[in-house]
Write a protein that holds these residues in place. Sequence first.
Motif, short mmCIF file in Angstrom:
data_model
loop_
_atom_site.label_atom_id
_atom_site.label_comp_id
_atom_site.label_asym_id
_atom_site.label_seq_id
_atom_site.Cartn_x
_atom_site.Cartn_y
_atom_site.Cartn_z
N MET A 50 -79.56 -43.30 47.18
CA MET A 50 -80.67 -42.64 47.89
C MET A 50 -82.01 -43.06 47.30
SD MET A 50 -79.65 -40.75 50.38
CE MET A 50 -78.58 -42.10 50.72
N LEU A 84 -83.68 -44.83 50.15
CA LEU A 84 -84.40 -43.81 50.91
C LEU A 84 -85.73 -43.43 50.25
CD1 LEU A 84 -84.37 -41.81 53.31
CD2 LEU A 84 -83.28 -40.16 51.80
N ILE A 110 -89.57 -45.04 51.13
CA ILE A 110 -90.42 -44.09 51.87
C ILE A 110 -91.61 -43.65 51.02
CG2 ILE A 110 -90.49 -41.73 52.79
CD1 ILE A 110 -87.81 -42.27 54.05
N LEU A 132 -74.86 -41.51 54.78
CA LEU A 132 -76.23 -41.33 54.26
C LEU A 132 -76.90 -42.67 53.94
CD1 LEU A 132 -75.86 -38.22 51.90
CD2 LEU A 132 -77.29 -38.38 53.91
N THR A 133 -76.11 -43.55 53.32
CA THR A 133 -76.68 -44.85 52.93
C THR A 133 -77.05 -45.65 54.17
OG1 THR A 133 -75.24 -44.82 51.01
CG2 THR A 133 -76.31 -46.90 51.50
N ALA A 191 -80.12 -44.15 55.69
CA ALA A 191 -81.29 -44.46 54.87
C ALA A 191 -81.71 -45.92 55.06
CB ALA A 191 -81.00 -44.19 53.40
N ARG A 192 -80.70 -46.78 55.17
CA ARG A 192 -80.98 -48.22 55.28
C ARG A 192 -81.53 -48.55 56.67
NH1 ARG A 192 -82.64 -52.10 53.18
NH2 ARG A 192 -81.63 -54.13 52.98
N THR A 233 -85.07 -46.33 57.60
CA THR A 233 -86.10 -46.22 56.55
C THR A 233 -87.51 -46.06 57.14
OG1 THR A 233 -84.79 -47.56 55.10
CG2 THR A 233 -87.08 -47.37 54.53
N LEU A 275 -86.92 -39.46 58.71
CA LEU A 275 -86.58 -39.53 57.29
C LEU A 275 -87.82 -39.26 56.43
CD1 LEU A 275 -84.08 -42.51 57.02
CD2 LEU A 275 -83.62 -40.09 56.87
N GLU A 276 -88.93 -39.77 56.90
CA GLU A 276 -90.18 -39.54 56.16
C GLU A 276 -90.52 -38.05 56.14
OE1 GLU A 276 -93.17 -42.50 56.99
OE2 GLU A 276 -94.73 -40.99 56.67
N VAL A 281 -88.18 -36.42 53.61
CA VAL A 281 -88.62 -36.72 52.23
C VAL A 281 -89.88 -35.93 51.89
CG1 VAL A 281 -89.53 -38.54 50.74
CG2 VAL A 281 -87.56 -38.99 52.17
N THR A 282 -90.84 -35.90 52.83
CA THR A 282 -92.09 -35.19 52.57
C THR A 282 -91.83 -33.68 52.40
OG1 THR A 282 -93.13 -36.80 54.02
CG2 THR A 282 -94.46 -34.93 53.39
N LEU A 338 -79.40 -33.27 50.47
CA LEU A 338 -78.92 -34.13 51.56
C LEU A 338 -77.39 -34.24 51.57
CD1 LEU A 338 -81.45 -37.11 51.62
CD2 LEU A 338 -81.15 -35.36 53.34
#
Lengths: 265, 209
Positions: A22, A26, A30, B32-33, B36-37, B40, B45-46, B49-50, B76
Amino acid sequence: MLIDWFTVAAQALNFLILVWLMKRFLYKPIVNAIEEREGKIASQLENAAKQQAEAQTLRNDYQEKNSEIENQRAMLMDRAQVEADRMKQKLFEEARQASETLYAKRTEAMQNEARELEVALTLRTRQEVFSLARKLLADLASTTLEEQICRVFIHRLETMDEKEKTTFAEALKNKGNSTVVRSAFHLPQAQCEELRSTLQSLFSPTLQVLFEISPRLINGIEITTDGYKFAWTIAEYLSSWERCLGELLQASTRTPGLDSGKGNP
Amino acid sequence: MRLSPDEAIFWQYGAIKLNATIAFTWGVMLLLTICARVMTHKGILEMIVTATEMQIAEVGLKPAKKYMPFLGTIFLFIATANLCTVIPGYEPPTGSLSTTAALALCVFVAVPLFGIHSLGFWGYLKSYAEPTVIMLPFNIIGDLSRTLALAIRLFGNMMSGTMIIAILLAISPFFFPVLMTILGLLTGTVQAYIFSILASVFIAAATQK
């Protein structure tokens, strides 16, 4: 048994691997993208702030310059207005003076012209009158103008009133009993003798009489002694004619254009 | 009926075995990978993450980026593992006490590591003797018990949910299991949030004086 310790260890390892995955795929990309974007935004904001500050400075400069120019313009306008007023006044004054000068010159010229014309007319009139009188006397009375003038003068002397006669007699006495008879023309011998005898019979038999020709007299005869003068000329008749002529000339010179232009500067 | 996916063993060589827990965990990791890949550069996803970063910062862990890989991954993983229950035949790894114990152990190890990193070795050890030395055993017991509580809470919730659905499928019409599955999704998400927030709070308590 609910807990399998191999599975626990495997799951812990799996979790740690997942954390790495991650982080690798990820979070890091990001977060980097966000940081890059934030950096770009911050840079843009900074540039915008800088440009705004520059714009503000320029605006202030511009406003300052504008107000300075406005002040200068107002000052120059005031100055120009004052200068224009002064110039206008000066030009008006010059024009008025020029007009007055021109008017004065014109008036003077016209007056001179009128005078010259008057003199010329007077002379011409005088000549014509004398010529006419001479001709008439010669044709009608078989005598000359000078003889007739002399005759008229003698008549005047003889008809002189008593007071005047006494005054003249005293003046003759003061002058040593002599007198001068002036005439504008040459008196013939007969007229001279006639005049002398008349004067001697009126004032004194010993009276000495001298004869002179004086061009200033206009066809006339005069007797002077000790400040007393007795004369007859045709100037008296001519002066009446000259007055009439002068009035006529003045009327002719008083033109409408000249009259209307007189009052204007 | 299996109480834990650990009991479903696909392959075994001595003590080494491949059970459903590990297999489904790999599946979740792979999912998940890949997400994410592949995603991105996608906004969702942003946003995740935020939001994670904001949550961590609100707990008091700053800089949040430092703790985000660990705490964010806990959330996650648990949330994905629980949400995948909608897939038929899938058994959530979080329904295994081994998985929850492993996660709790990770938190148990991470707390002192982050604490030592922030306060230093002696600084962190001193925190056990606060406010007085008498509290030292209680603090140690507290650490152990909260680790145990973390593991049991998640396991209990997920295992019970799975069990209830299994029982309902056996005895009731199809409608009720669906409802329970939907409820299970909500419970799973809440449990993921609770687990990660508790882990954040423990780490925050260890890293701040």
